[in-house]
Design a protein around this motif. Structure first.
Motif, PDB file in Angstrom:
ATOM      1  N   UNK A   1      29.355  56.637  53.737  1.00 45.62           N
ATOM      2  CA  UNK A   1      29.790  56.086  52.460  1.00 45.62           C
ATOM      3  C   UNK A   1      30.655  54.857  52.719  1.00 45.62           C
ATOM      4  N   UNK A   2      30.416  53.802  51.954  1.00 50.47           N
ATOM      5  CA  UNK A   2      31.218  52.589  52.051  1.00 50.47           C
ATOM      6  C   UNK A   2      32.030  52.416  50.768  1.00 50.47           C
ATOM      7  N   UNK A   3      33.338  52.219  50.945  1.00 50.84           N
ATOM      8  CA  UNK A   3      34.252  51.985  49.833  1.00 50.84           C
ATOM      9  C   UNK A   3      34.813  50.575  50.006  1.00 50.84           C
ATOM     10  N   UNK A   4      34.562  49.706  49.018  1.00 46.08           N
ATOM     11  CA  UNK A   4      35.097  48.351  49.031  1.00 46.08           C
ATOM     12  C   UNK A   4      36.345  48.349  48.157  1.00 46.08           C
ATOM     13  N   UNK A   5      37.435  47.806  48.702  1.00 45.07           N
ATOM     14  CA  UNK A   5      38.712  47.750  47.996  1.00 45.07           C
ATOM     15  C   UNK A   5      39.075  46.288  47.790  1.00 45.07           C
ATOM     16  N   UNK A   6      39.127  45.858  46.523  1.00 44.25           N
ATOM     17  CA  UNK A   6      39.453  44.470  46.206  1.00 44.25           C
ATOM     18  C   UNK A   6      40.957  44.300  46.338  1.00 44.25           C
ATOM     19  N   UNK A   7      41.359  43.486  47.301  1.00 46.13           N
ATOM     20  CA  UNK A   7      42.764  43.205  47.584  1.00 46.13           C
ATOM     21  C   UNK A   7      43.131  41.898  46.887  1.00 46.13           C
ATOM     22  N   UNK A   8      43.904  42.029  45.810  1.00 45.28           N
ATOM     23  CA  UNK A   8      44.333  40.859  45.042  1.00 45.28           C
ATOM     24  C   UNK A   8      45.854  40.866  44.936  1.00 45.28           C
ATOM     25  N   UNK A   9      46.430  39.708  44.928  1.00 50.39           N
ATOM     26  CA  UNK A   9      47.874  39.565  44.832  1.00 50.39           C
ATOM     27  C   UNK A   9      48.392  40.328  43.623  1.00 50.39           C
ATOM     28  N   UNK A  10      49.450  41.097  43.822  1.00 44.44           N
ATOM     29  CA  UNK A  10      50.100  41.790  42.724  1.00 44.44           C
ATOM     30  C   UNK A  10      49.565  43.173  42.396  1.00 44.44           C
ATOM     31  N   UNK A  11      48.317  43.450  42.733  1.00 45.83           N
ATOM     32  CA  UNK A  11      47.741  44.755  42.374  1.00 45.83           C
ATOM     33  C   UNK A  11      47.230  45.546  43.577  1.00 45.83           C
ATOM     34  N   UNK A 111      36.815  49.752  44.429  1.00 39.91           N
ATOM     35  CA  UNK A 111      38.134  50.044  43.884  1.00 39.91           C
ATOM     36  C   UNK A 111      38.793  48.730  43.481  1.00 39.91           C
ATOM     37  N   UNK A 112      39.263  48.655  42.233  1.00 38.88           N
ATOM     38  CA  UNK A 112      39.956  47.473  41.751  1.00 38.88           C
ATOM     39  C   UNK A 112      40.992  47.887  40.723  1.00 38.88           C
ATOM     40  N   UNK A 113      41.891  46.956  40.397  1.00 35.07           N
ATOM     41  CA  UNK A 113      42.996  47.263  39.493  1.00 35.07           C
ATOM     42  C   UNK A 113      42.966  46.387  38.252  1.00 35.07           C
TER      43      UNK A 113
END
Length: 163
Positions: A1-11, A111-113
């Motif tokens: 399983x691949x989980x992509x996590x969006x790394x954005x400033x602040x979240x 995964x995103x915020x």
């Protein structure tokens, strides 16, 4: 399983915590940061159009690109440290929303915020890029609040009934 996590400033901390909590042990975790091209592009354009005829070495757009890449590496390093398990780190540049969607192709989870108005529940809690990603993601999406979610009392009233 691949989980992509969006790394954005602040979240990003909430996204990393969600990946740690919901990504199965043994899943491949990919930390993704995307730098937009808008700011370096404006700097390049302003320099070329107004100031830089014949002096490429003084183009501030190049310096902005270097600073953005350095910032992305620092964010990815901090995210990997917070995750506390093996992961891949991916840096992309381009239209942020489209790069996130493209990076999620083939993943089992993204995964995103929320990054808009976080003072109340509702669609305005998503910024334009996040809304695009949620609408176009080619995989399931885990959408998290970067902090405590607002109370359900913040939901607007229903529209009036019309006969």
């Amino acid at each position: 399983m691949t989980v992509v996590v969006w790394i954005a400033e602040g979240t990003w901390p909430a996204c990393v915590d969600a990946a740690r909590a919901h990504g199965p042990q043994g899943a491949e975790i990919v930390l993704l940061h995307v730098s937009g091209q808008e700011v370096p592009g404006v700097a390049h354009g302003a320099f070329a159009g107004l100031l830089g005829r014949g002096h490429r070495e003084r183009d501030p757009g190049t310096r902005v690109e270097i600073l953005a890449a350095d910032s992305a590496r620092h964010l990815l390093d901090a995210a990997a440290e917070r995750l506390g398990r093996p992961c891949a780190r991916v840096e992309r540049t381009g239209r942020v929303e489209r790069e996130v969607v493209a990076a999620a192709e083939g993943a089992e989870l993204l995964v995103l915020a929320r990054d808009g108005d976080r003072s109340r529940l509702g669609p305005h809690s998503l910024g334009p890029a996040t809304r695009f990603v949620v609408d176009h993601a080619p995989c399931p999406v885990l959408l998290v609040w970067p902090e405590q979610a607002p109370d359900t009392a913040t939901i607007p009233p229903p529209p009036p009934d019309h006969p």
